[in-house]
Design a protein around this motif. Structure first.
Motif, mmCIF file in Angstrom:
data_model
loop_
_atom_site.group_PDB
_atom_site.id
_atom_site.type_symbol
_atom_site.label_atom_id
_atom_site.label_comp_id
_atom_site.label_asym_id
_atom_site.label_seq_id
_atom_site.Cartn_x
_atom_site.Cartn_y
_atom_site.Cartn_z
ATOM 1 N N ARG A 212 -3.357 -6.311 11.389
ATOM 2 C CA ARG A 212 -2.129 -6.012 10.650
ATOM 3 C C ARG A 212 -2.446 -4.986 9.570
ATOM 4 O O ARG A 212 -3.444 -5.118 8.859
ATOM 5 N N ILE A 214 -0.535 -2.717 6.383
ATOM 6 C CA ILE A 214 0.592 -2.366 5.518
ATOM 7 C C ILE A 214 0.245 -1.049 4.839
ATOM 8 O O ILE A 214 -0.819 -0.929 4.227
ATOM 9 N N ASP A 281 4.807 -1.495 7.962
ATOM 10 C CA ASP A 281 4.115 -2.767 8.188
ATOM 11 C C ASP A 281 4.119 -3.033 9.695
ATOM 12 O O ASP A 281 5.184 -3.244 10.289
#
Length: 639
Positions: A212, A214, A281
């Motif tokens: 992940r 961001i 994101d």
């Protein structure tokens, strides 16, 4: 050693796991070997892992993993690194922290200026926001990480549902700032910031291993976008009008000459800006990433964008402000050209290893001192009847051995070695207190007898004062920046009034014990001598730890009871209105005026005369001399 490497983490080069500059910690921390981790960040991330191991008393296990299995597993760790971190954190933050906006203390005066009223309003708003966002707790989280690892990170995000800015802290190992070539400097703010970490496999939900990321980045303002989809993936797409041309966001304008889109932000009226901040994101499957991809170059066609609570797809979402809402907190002032701080444990890590080794030797010596080695000669030992061999000898209370005439018993005395080891431990602790500048007095290990007076204590705490001053200096402008971002996010969300940003700062409490009696005497004497104002005196008492919540309110309470000063004011000015204002009393009722003539009567000029038609009174007869009264029913007396 074939080459010498000097960088922000070279204090760890003595560790075997950090000896290879190209693959630091690859044996101890296999998670760093993933392809998406940039090579230039490997030493930083490995250093964070080392420091976390010391903080959690796992340095011995780390040594065992990296090759020293025998000594690593036997290593005694008694919490000294954690104590250094917590002690430094306590002195850094002080007893309490408060948000202060300069000028707010004058808002309660009789005629405050518009600037003072605005400062007081902003101070109240920031303090209310801090209570809702648990600012004190967040500061503890971020600052402990900064003291341990050398770096801490705050992020701010506007939450439409709560209508306020949310404050979060991140592990610095997730933080990957990106500069353009030649722009990296401690004073330069990066134009792009990434937060990235791995998400483990979840077989229950059928999820594979993912990454992940961001991303916050600054860029030119573009046309308006809205949520859309492409091949089943959520994306953002441009909004076009009936004529097929892109539509601008409400309030934006396009320069007909240059074609640039500009926007006027609430905190900069009259100053159009062409820059905004975009938020992305997304997640990537690890199996889709190759060696050519790192956190800075993940393939966008493989991204799965996340969706915010209000339905907005986080694919370059325009946040409607011109700054990156991320604040990096370095523990120390970075070196020239560096961005990263230094851990409190950095320069004393080898000293902590020496202390742990000495504790381990001391534990071994204690075992032989408490249960010494015993040698018997000429003793009649019990025999095992089944084997005919002597039974093992156990040394315990109540044991009796029969010795022959020439028998003897000897013990190995290791108490002298144990005393020497304990003395060495004390020496290492003194060295640790000196090298960290926490001082023996600051660590609580100094004998109070060695401090005959307060001046001696002040001298003993001198290195600690300089340490705390340097740590707070590295943070002052960071928290000013954080509070400015909070103000602007609420203005962008149309919750706070639009105006230029006012300066606000975070004030830390006193880090050392304060002699309140001395401060009180100095404040009173300075005020009576006329060299201190009442505002300065109240501020001195507040900083000394007296329970004063608001300086302006405290001054108002003091003035309401200052009758002697009010009397001197009346004598000096003769103005009762000024005296009542000083005492905080309302204005006096106006004095009624009594007319000397009846309503409608014309006042007469000149000497008074009798009204027309008035008759003169008859003359009053005088009594003869000596006769002062007559006798009547009421008796004699003057009439």
């Amino acid at each position: 050693m074939r080459e010498l490497l000097i960088d922000a983490w070279s204090w760890l080069n003595y560790k075997q796991a950090m000896a290879d500059p190209n693959r630091p910690g690859h044996h101890a921390f296999p998670e760093l070997n993933t392809s998406w981790v940039p090579a230039e960040d490997l030493r930083r991330l490995a250093a964070y892992k080392f420091l976390a191991a010391y903080d959690s008393n796992q340095a011995g296990q780390l040594a065992a993993v990296t090759g020293d299995e025998h000594h690593g597993l036997e290593r005694r760790e008694l919490g000294d690194p954690s104590k250094l971190i917590d002690t430094t954190l306590g002195y850094l933050l002080g007893a309490e922290q408060s948000i202060v906006v300069p000028g707010a203390e004058h808002a309660e005066e009789d005629k405050p200026s518009a600037e003072n009223r605005a400062a007081a309003d902003l101070q109240d708003r920031l303090r209310a926001w801090a209570d809702k966002e648990l600012l004190a707790l967040r500061i503890q989280q971020a600052e402990r990480c900064a003291v341990r690892c050398g770096d801490g990170v705050y992020t701010l995000a506007w939450e439409p549902g709560k209508q306020r800015a949310l404050l979060r802290t991140y592990d610095p190992g997730f933080y990957f700032p990106e500069w353009d070539e030649g722009e990296q400097d401690s004073a330069e703010y990066p134009s792009r910031v990434h937060f990235a970490w791995e998400l483990a496999v979840d077989p229950v939900r059928g999820l594979k291993a993912r990454v992940r990321r961001i991303t916050y980045e600054l860029g030119p303002i573009g046309p308006a976008t809205s949520p859309g989809s492409l091949d089943g993936r959520a994306i953002r797409e441009q909004v076009v009008g009936a004529d097929g041309d892109p539509v601008l966001t409400v309030g934006d304008s396009r320069d007909p000459l240059t074609g640039n889109v500009t926007r006027t932000y609430p905190w900069a009226p009259g100053k159009p800006s062409s820059t905004t901040c975009y938020l992305t994101d997304a997640e990537w499957l690890l199996e889709d990433l190759g060696r050519a991809h790192d956190v800075f170059s993940l393939p966008l066609d493989k991204a799965s964008y996340r969706v915010r609570s209000d339905g907005q797809v986080l694919d370059r979402l325009d946040l409607m402000h011109d700054f990156i809402p991320v604040v990096h907190i370095p523990n120390t002032i970075p070196d020239v050209g560096e961005h990263w701080g230094k851990s409190t444990l950095a320069t004393v890590l080898q000293l902590l290893d020496e202390l742990a080794a000495t504790d381990t030797d001391s534990a071994s010596a204690s075992a032989t001192t408490g249960t010494p080695i015993v040698a018997l000669a000429g003793a009649r030992l019990p025999i095992d009847r089944s084997t005919g061999q002597p039974l093992p000898v156990r040394v315990e209370a109540g044991t009796v051995w029969q010795l022959s005439d020439s028998g003897r018993m000897d013990t190995l005395d290791t108490s002298a070695q144990l005393a020497e080891l304990r003395q060495r431990i004390n020496h290492l602790l003194d060295r640790l207190a000196s090298n960290t500048r926490l001082t023996a007095a600051g660590l609580g290990s100094l004998d109070p007898v060695k401090l005959p007076n307060g001046y001696s204590l002040q001298v003993a705490l001198g290195p600690l004062d300089s340490l705390v001053g340097a740590l707070r200096l590295a943070r002052n402008h960071k928290y000013q920046l954080l509070l400015r971002m909070v103000q602007r996010l609420h203005q962008a969300g149309q919750e706070w009034p639009a105006s230029e940003s006012l300066p606000a700062r975070l004030v830390f409490g006193a880090h050392t014990p304060t002699d309140r009696t001395t401060v009180l005497n100095d404040a009173v004497q300075g005020y009576e001598a006329g060299v201190f104002s009442l505002e300065t005196v109240v501020r001195m008492l507040q900083e000394a730890g007296y329970p004063i919540e608001d300086i302006a309110e405290e001054i108002e309470r003091i003035q309401k009871r200052a009758f002697d000063q009010a009397a001197r004011l009346a004598d000096a000015t003769g103005d009762n209105t000024a005296v009542r204002e000083y005492l905080g009393l309302p204005e006096a009722d106006p004095t009624p005026t009594v007319p000397l003539v009846e309503p409608g009567q014309v006042p007469q000029s000149g000497p008074p005369t009798s009204p027309p038609g008035a008759k003169p009174l008859p003359p009053t007869p005088l009594q003869p001399p000596g006769k002062t009264g007559i006798i009547g029913e009421a008796g004699p007396g003057p009439r």
